[in-house]
Design a protein around this motif. Structure first.
Motif, PDB file in Angstrom:
ATOM      1  N   TRP A   1      -2.762  36.010 -30.626  1.00  0.00           N
ATOM      2  CA  TRP A   1      -3.466  35.876 -31.703  1.00  0.00           C
ATOM      3  C   TRP A   1      -4.738  35.090 -31.210  1.00  0.00           C
ATOM      4  O   TRP A   1      -5.773  35.050 -32.001  1.00  0.00           O
ATOM      5  CB  TRP A   1      -2.808  34.632 -32.793  1.00  0.00           C
ATOM      6  CG  TRP A   1      -2.154  33.630 -32.260  1.00  0.00           C
ATOM      7  CD1 TRP A   1      -2.319  32.206 -32.225  1.00  0.00           C
ATOM      8  CD2 TRP A   1      -0.923  33.536 -31.522  1.00  0.00           C
ATOM      9  NE1 TRP A   1      -1.823  31.521 -31.540  1.00  0.00           N
ATOM     10  CE2 TRP A   1      -0.463  32.196 -31.248  1.00  0.00           C
ATOM     11  CE3 TRP A   1       0.137  34.619 -31.448  1.00  0.00           C
ATOM     12  CZ2 TRP A   1       0.727  31.976 -30.791  1.00  0.00           C
ATOM     13  CZ3 TRP A   1       1.486  34.064 -30.744  1.00  0.00           C
ATOM     14  CH2 TRP A   1       1.542  32.640 -30.419  1.00  0.00           C
TER      15      TRP A   1
ATOM     16  N   SER B   1      -7.040  37.205 -29.239  1.00  0.00           N
ATOM     17  CA  SER B   1      -7.782  38.156 -29.873  1.00  0.00           C
ATOM     18  C   SER B   1      -9.437  37.683 -30.238  1.00  0.00           C
ATOM     19  O   SER B   1     -10.199  38.631 -30.613  1.00  0.00           O
ATOM     20  CB  SER B   1      -6.996  38.444 -31.304  1.00  0.00           C
ATOM     21  OG  SER B   1      -7.164  37.119 -32.061  1.00  0.00           O
ATOM     22  N   ALA B   2      -9.653  36.540 -30.007  1.00  0.00           N
ATOM     23  CA  ALA B   2     -10.916  36.113 -30.199  1.00  0.00           C
ATOM     24  C   ALA B   2     -11.957  36.643 -29.083  1.00  0.00           C
ATOM     25  O   ALA B   2     -13.032  36.710 -29.214  1.00  0.00           O
ATOM     26  CB  ALA B   2     -10.926  34.632 -30.174  1.00  0.00           C
TER      27      ALA B   2
ATOM     28  N   PRO C   1     -10.012  41.753 -29.181  1.00  0.00           N
ATOM     29  CA  PRO C   1      -9.379  41.759 -30.771  1.00  0.00           C
ATOM     30  C   PRO C   1      -7.961  42.431 -30.691  1.00  0.00           C
ATOM     31  O   PRO C   1      -7.067  42.239 -31.460  1.00  0.00           O
ATOM     32  CB  PRO C   1     -10.338  42.205 -31.547  1.00  0.00           C
ATOM     33  CG  PRO C   1     -11.731  42.078 -31.048  1.00  0.00           C
ATOM     34  CD  PRO C   1     -11.493  42.033 -29.607  1.00  0.00           C
TER      35      PRO C   1
ATOM     36  N   ASP D   1      -3.950  41.410 -30.400  1.00  0.00           N
ATOM     37  CA  ASP D   1      -3.266  41.027 -31.605  1.00  0.00           C
ATOM     38  C   ASP D   1      -2.537  42.214 -32.575  1.00  0.00           C
ATOM     39  O   ASP D   1      -2.109  42.008 -33.470  1.00  0.00           O
ATOM     40  CB  ASP D   1      -4.002  40.176 -32.752  1.00  0.00           C
ATOM     41  CG  ASP D   1      -3.202  38.798 -33.278  1.00  0.00           C
ATOM     42  OD1 ASP D   1      -2.255  38.504 -32.894  1.00  0.00           O
ATOM     43  OD2 ASP D   1      -3.764  38.443 -34.120  1.00  0.00           O
TER      44      ASP D   1
ATOM     45  N   GLN E   1       0.396  42.128 -35.163  1.00  0.00           N
ATOM     46  CA  GLN E   1       0.101  41.691 -36.340  1.00  0.00           C
ATOM     47  C   GLN E   1      -0.125  42.780 -37.284  1.00  0.00           C
ATOM     48  O   GLN E   1      -0.270  42.341 -38.558  1.00  0.00           O
ATOM     49  CB  GLN E   1      -0.867  40.770 -36.409  1.00  0.00           C
ATOM     50  CG  GLN E   1      -0.629  39.254 -35.488  1.00  0.00           C
ATOM     51  CD  GLN E   1       0.144  38.578 -36.246  1.00  0.00           C
ATOM     52  OE1 GLN E   1       0.577  38.509 -37.235  1.00  0.00           O
ATOM     53  NE2 GLN E   1       0.643  37.461 -35.432  1.00  0.00           N
TER      54      GLN E   1
ATOM     55  N   GLY F   1      -6.481  33.866 -35.613  1.00  0.00           N
ATOM     56  CA  GLY F   1      -6.654  35.382 -35.886  1.00  0.00           C
ATOM     57  C   GLY F   1      -6.757  35.756 -37.383  1.00  0.00           C
ATOM     58  O   GLY F   1      -6.434  34.846 -38.357  1.00  0.00           O
TER      59      GLY F   1
ATOM     60  N   MET G   1      -9.339  43.434 -38.011  1.00  0.00           N
ATOM     61  CA  MET G   1      -8.885  43.117 -36.733  1.00  0.00           C
ATOM     62  C   MET G   1      -9.826  43.799 -35.551  1.00  0.00           C
ATOM     63  O   MET G   1      -9.570  43.124 -34.442  1.00  0.00           O
ATOM     64  CB  MET G   1      -7.551  43.491 -36.800  1.00  0.00           C
ATOM     65  CG  MET G   1      -6.505  42.618 -37.508  1.00  0.00           C
ATOM     66  SD  MET G   1      -4.806  43.392 -37.462  1.00  0.00           S
ATOM     67  CE  MET G   1      -4.475  42.494 -35.969  1.00  0.00           C
TER      68      MET G   1
END
Length: 310
Positions: A65, A68-69, A72, A75, A78, A149, A292
């Protein structure tokens, strides 16, 4: 070799990394001398990726999570199609082509080496300090902490809650002070942090997603290793990751028992309700994937991997 995690010494990720580092030092005959800094002594996980890139630590294992910055698609677990699904469904994706593609992106973007498969944290659920949680409708109106996230916040809003992000080392104090009403986390994380001392009383088990940590070794440090040491690192990780995953799964079961022993009431969402909610969520999956920043190609590959499970 400085290694940073922000979980406590008793947490399964910390124990796994510690075991790996002990084995690595022994197998390298002291050529690699690791030093593990737990409990956020050096960096909270929200800051550790930047520290790794800048050479301020040599190894870390941040959650997907947070990765993912930067990438992306890290993640991916999720996504709505994983809600309430068995662990094998997630493994099909993260151990298959989708996971390989993410690893390649992470390695190239952050200039790190990923020694092997990811460490399972375990299934995320809902936990509350004040309001009893008996069914998913009880989440409505609660201010719920997540670890970051887009998808965790989306899921809270899906059930009518208000999401907020708090770094894990700050959770016990924030929970005790009522900064948020509830949190998305795992049995193991809640138990290892003894959150019952911070006022945790209720849990609603829905296995909403499988959390994972991605092991990373900084590029500058990796470049100093001989070819033989690089092989040693990856071989050791490969030889032990199945054990670490099994240990974390066992720890989650043990943690649930410990939570109950400390008065935390855990309710489990019925399988039929999980399937119904997943069906509802899938109606928004394309939108969630876009938010996302998961590409249509990656989403297709993930769907193919999951279908192989079914």
């Amino acid at each position: 070799m400085r290694v940073s995690v922000d979980t406590s010494p008793s947490h399964g990720r910390t124990a796994s990394i510690a075991d790996f580092l002990n084995k690595l030092q022994a197998a390298s005959q002291g050529a690699i001398v690791p030093r593990l800094f737990d409990s956020g002594q050096l960096f909270a996980d929200r800051d550790v990726i930047k520290a790794l890139v800048l050479g301020q630590v040599e190894m870390a294992a941040p959650g997907t999570w947070l990765v993912s910055a930067y990438v992306p698609e890290a993640d991916l677990a999720q996504l709505p199609l994983f809600y309430g699904q068995p662990i094998e469904t997630t493994h099909r994706a993260i151990d298959g082509i989708p996971g390989d593609l993410v690893n390649r992106q992470v390695s190239q973007t952050l200039r790190v080496t990923i020694p092997g498969r990811w460490i399972d944290l375990g299934f995320s659920n809902w936990y509350s300090s004040r309001r009893p949680l008996r069914r998913l409708a009880d989440l409505r109106g609660l201010k719920i902490r997540n670890s970051g996230g887009f998808a965790q916040a989306w899921r809270a809003r899906f059930f009518g809650a208000v999401p907020t992000t708090t770094a894990w080392p700050d959770v016990p104090l924030a929970l005790s002070q009522g900064t948020f009403d509830a949190l998305q986390s795992t049995d193991e994380s809640c138990a290892s942090a003894k959150l019952w001392d911070a006022g945790l009383h209720f849990g609603l088990i829905d296995h909403q997603s499988m959390g994972d940590y991605i092991p990373m070794i900084g590029g500058a440090f990796w470049a100093t290793l001989t070819p033989a040491l690089k092989v040693l690192v990856t071989d050791l990780w490969t030889a032990n990751i199945a054990t670490y995953r099994a240990n974390l799964a066992t720890a989650q079961v043990r943690a649930a028992q410990e939570l109950k022993q400390h008065g935390v009431r855990l309710e489990t969402v019925a399988a039929g309700e999980l399937a119904e909610q997943r069906k509802r969520m899938l109606g928004e999956q394309d939108k969630v994937a876009r938010e996302m920043r998961i590409s249509p190609d990656m989403l297709a590959r993930i769907n193919t991997a999951v279908e192989a499970t079914d």
